[in-house]
Write a protein that holds these residues in place. Structure first.
Motif, PDB file in Angstrom:
ATOM      1  N   ASN A   1       0.764  -1.183  -0.028  1.00  0.00           N
ATOM      2  CA  ASN A   1      -0.083  -0.100  -0.036  1.00  0.00           C
ATOM      3  C   ASN A   1       0.766   1.243   0.100  1.00  0.00           C
ATOM      4  O   ASN A   1       1.838   1.454   0.892  1.00  0.00           O
TER       5      ASN A   1
ATOM      6  N   SER B   1      -2.264   6.616  -2.394  1.00  0.00           N
ATOM      7  CA  SER B   1      -2.697   5.757  -3.497  1.00  0.00           C
ATOM      8  C   SER B   1      -4.197   5.504  -3.420  1.00  0.00           C
ATOM      9  O   SER B   1      -4.585   5.016  -2.234  1.00  0.00           O
ATOM     10  N   ALA B   2      -4.523   5.083  -4.648  1.00  0.00           N
ATOM     11  CA  ALA B   2      -6.213   4.513  -4.490  1.00  0.00           C
ATOM     12  C   ALA B   2      -6.232   3.102  -4.299  1.00  0.00           C
ATOM     13  O   ALA B   2      -6.998   2.682  -3.648  1.00  0.00           O
ATOM     14  N   GLY B   3      -5.217   2.115  -4.633  1.00  0.00           N
ATOM     15  CA  GLY B   3      -5.021   0.853  -4.126  1.00  0.00           C
ATOM     16  C   GLY B   3      -3.741   0.252  -4.051  1.00  0.00           C
ATOM     17  O   GLY B   3      -2.627   0.941  -4.313  1.00  0.00           O
TER      18      GLY B   3
ATOM     19  N   TYR C   1       4.981   1.470 -10.408  1.00  0.00           N
ATOM     20  CA  TYR C   1       3.860   2.461 -10.151  1.00  0.00           C
ATOM     21  C   TYR C   1       4.288   3.416 -11.180  1.00  0.00           C
ATOM     22  O   TYR C   1       3.133   4.135 -11.608  1.00  0.00           O
TER      23      TYR C   1
ATOM     24  N   ARG D   1       0.308   5.851 -11.845  1.00  0.00           N
ATOM     25  CA  ARG D   1      -0.549   6.169 -10.802  1.00  0.00           C
ATOM     26  C   ARG D   1      -0.149   7.425 -10.046  1.00  0.00           C
ATOM     27  O   ARG D   1       0.886   7.876 -10.329  1.00  0.00           O
TER      28      ARG D   1
END
Length: 151
Positions: A39, A43-45, A68, A73
């Motif tokens: 994680n 970040s979204a996920g 990433y 992202r």
């Protein structure tokens, strides 16, 4: 007694040879690999990928940053491994040693944090010489050099 033809003998030899090389190549390639979940703050996920048990933490962080960035992202993290710390998801108090092996702790879930820059306190700001009429760029450079000095 049955006699085998030359082609039958060659097929048996090839089959025997193929079986021995397959088992040898499987022994050479087989390593302990596992899936990790990371994680990233903001970040979204999570990011998931396979690692070898013997990979070092710094190499895993480098792989995370590249994966990433490749996907595009947000937020943009950068690519310097030294600016990041990797923590176990269930023990966020102590960062993993960058030269430790990722599989040594048995964890599969991690959290990636960006190192924070030292904050200028009021006492530090009073130590910065105040010049009038100087550019803001010079002031920022002096401030950064003092932060590095006190860190």
């Amino acid at each position: 007694m049955l006699k085998r033809s030359v082609s039958d003998k060659l097929m048996v030899l090839k089959k025997h040879k193929k079986n021995t090389t397959d088992t040898q190549s499987v022994k050479n390639v087989k390593k302990n690999r596992f899936l990790i979940t990371i994680n990233v703050n903001g970040s979204a996920g999570p990011v998931r990928f396979m690692v070898n048990e013997d990979d070092v933490v710094a190499g895993v962080i480098d792989t995370i940053l590249k994966a990433y960035a490749r996907v595009g992202r947000l937020p943009v993290l950068g690519s310097d491994v030294n600016n990041f710390l990797l923590y176990q998801a269930n023990a966020v108090f102590e960062a993993l040693d960058p030269w430790a092996r990722i599989g040594s702790n048995g964890a599969r879930n991690f959290v990636l944090h960006k190192k924070s820059l030292p904050q200028i306190t009021k006492g530090m700001s009073e130590m910065i010489p105040q010049k009038r009429g100087g550019s803001s760029k010079n002031w920022i450079n002096r401030s950064l050099s003092l932060m590095i000095l006190f860190h």
